[in-house]
Design a protein around this motif. Structure first.
Motif, PDB file in Angstrom:
ATOM      1  N   LYS A  40       1.342  -3.556   8.332  1.00 38.93           N
ATOM      2  CA  LYS A  40       1.515  -4.578   7.304  1.00 38.93           C
ATOM      3  C   LYS A  40       2.200  -3.940   6.100  1.00 38.93           C
ATOM      4  CE  LYS A  40      -2.682  -6.894   8.759  1.00 38.93           C
ATOM      5  NZ  LYS A  40      -4.093  -7.038   8.474  1.00 38.93           N
ATOM      6  N   ALA A  41       3.136  -4.687   5.501  1.00 43.92           N
ATOM      7  CA  ALA A  41       3.906  -4.167   4.359  1.00 43.92           C
ATOM      8  C   ALA A  41       2.992  -3.669   3.246  1.00 43.92           C
ATOM      9  CB  ALA A  41       4.860  -5.237   3.842  1.00 43.92           C
ATOM     10  N   GLU A  42       1.884  -4.370   2.993  1.00 44.81           N
ATOM     11  CA  GLU A  42       0.991  -3.962   1.896  1.00 44.81           C
ATOM     12  C   GLU A  42       0.246  -2.658   2.183  1.00 44.81           C
ATOM     13  OE1 GLU A  42      -1.215  -7.225   4.259  1.00 44.81           O
ATOM     14  OE2 GLU A  42       0.806  -6.960   3.494  1.00 44.81           O
ATOM     15  N   ASP A  43       0.245  -2.200   3.446  1.00 44.37           N
ATOM     16  CA  ASP A  43      -0.437  -0.954   3.812  1.00 44.37           C
ATOM     17  C   ASP A  43       0.496   0.252   3.897  1.00 44.37           C
ATOM     18  OD1 ASP A  43      -2.821  -2.384   4.008  1.00 44.37           O
ATOM     19  OD2 ASP A  43      -2.547  -2.759   6.163  1.00 44.37           O
ATOM     20  N   SER A  45       2.312   3.479   3.276  1.00 47.35           N
ATOM     21  CA  SER A  45       2.043   4.610   2.380  1.00 47.35           C
ATOM     22  C   SER A  45       3.325   5.320   1.971  1.00 47.35           C
ATOM     23  CB  SER A  45       1.085   5.597   3.050  1.00 47.35           C
ATOM     24  OG  SER A  45       1.639   6.090   4.251  1.00 47.35           O
ATOM     25  N   THR A  69       0.378   4.124   7.800  1.00 46.31           N
ATOM     26  CA  THR A  69       1.351   3.057   8.030  1.00 46.31           C
ATOM     27  C   THR A  69       2.657   3.456   7.364  1.00 46.31           C
ATOM     28  OG1 THR A  69      -0.386   1.384   8.110  1.00 46.31           O
ATOM     29  CG2 THR A  69       1.862   0.606   7.717  1.00 46.31           C
ATOM     30  N   ARG A  71       6.904   2.785   6.795  1.00 46.19           N
ATOM     31  CA  ARG A  71       8.096   1.931   6.881  1.00 46.19           C
ATOM     32  C   ARG A  71       9.244   2.855   7.284  1.00 46.19           C
ATOM     33  NH1 ARG A  71       8.070  -0.539   2.346  1.00 46.19           N
ATOM     34  NH2 ARG A  71       7.730  -2.645   3.107  1.00 46.19           N
TER      35      ARG A  71
END
Length: 177
Positions: A40-43, A45, A69, A71
């Motif tokens: 999830k984008a909010e997770d 790091s 997590t 990206r």
């Protein structure tokens, strides 16, 4: 010179792979299941930028923590279609058969992707869509992102499974810290 070598490898691999039936499961089967899960984008790091060239990645090794997590911002700076796929060596080997089928049926055409062919029904409701959350297939000049959570510390690598690319050395290690 590297491009000529890669094109030779691609030509030879197209001849050497066995044909896979249309009825075989296609893409969309979530090939990354044993390596983690979509994040999830909010997770997130941190973001790791990965650049694909015609027979290698920069960086060649990525370090992650179990549970982290990430990206991945992936750019294709090569002259050919390339893939960034997170998995085990066995997962990549199995996925290469599907990628070979994409070449044989005109979905991957060297430096471009035939998106119309990719969406076509190949029988039994299967298509050649390349939509696994642990993988992106990209034309030259494209940039895409994957958000991935590493839930199982295991032997992982990232690889391009377009026929001949893995064999030419287009893979890298994912190391758990």
């Amino acid at each position: 010179m590297k491009r000529l070598f890669l094109m030779s490898v691609l030509s030879l691999s197209a001849i050497s792979f066995s044909f896979t039936s249309f009825a075989a499961p296609g893409h969309g089967g979530h090939h990354g299941g044993a390596t983690g899960e979509p994040g999830k984008a909010e997770d997130v790091s941190r973001t790791i930028e990965v650049t694909m060239f015609d027979n290698y990645y920069e960086p060649e090794t990525i370090s992650v923590e179990n549970g982290e997590t990430i990206r991945f911002k992936v750019s294709n700076e090569g002259a050919l279609v390339h893939e960034f796929n997170i998995g085990t060596a066995a997962m990549h080997e199995a996925h290469q058969e599907e990628m070979q089928m994409m070449v044989e049926h005109g979905v991957i055409k060297g430096d471009r992707i035939d998106h119309k062919m990719m969406a076509m029904d190949m029988g039994g409701g299967h298509s050649m869509k390349h939509d696994d959350p642990n993988s992106v297939l990209m034309e030259p000049g494209d940039t895409q992102e994957i958000i991935w959570q590493f839930t199982d510390a295991t032997d992982l690598e990232f690889a391009c499974n377009v026929p001949g690319h893995y064999q030419a050395g287009m893979y890298g290690d994912i190391r758990f810290e």
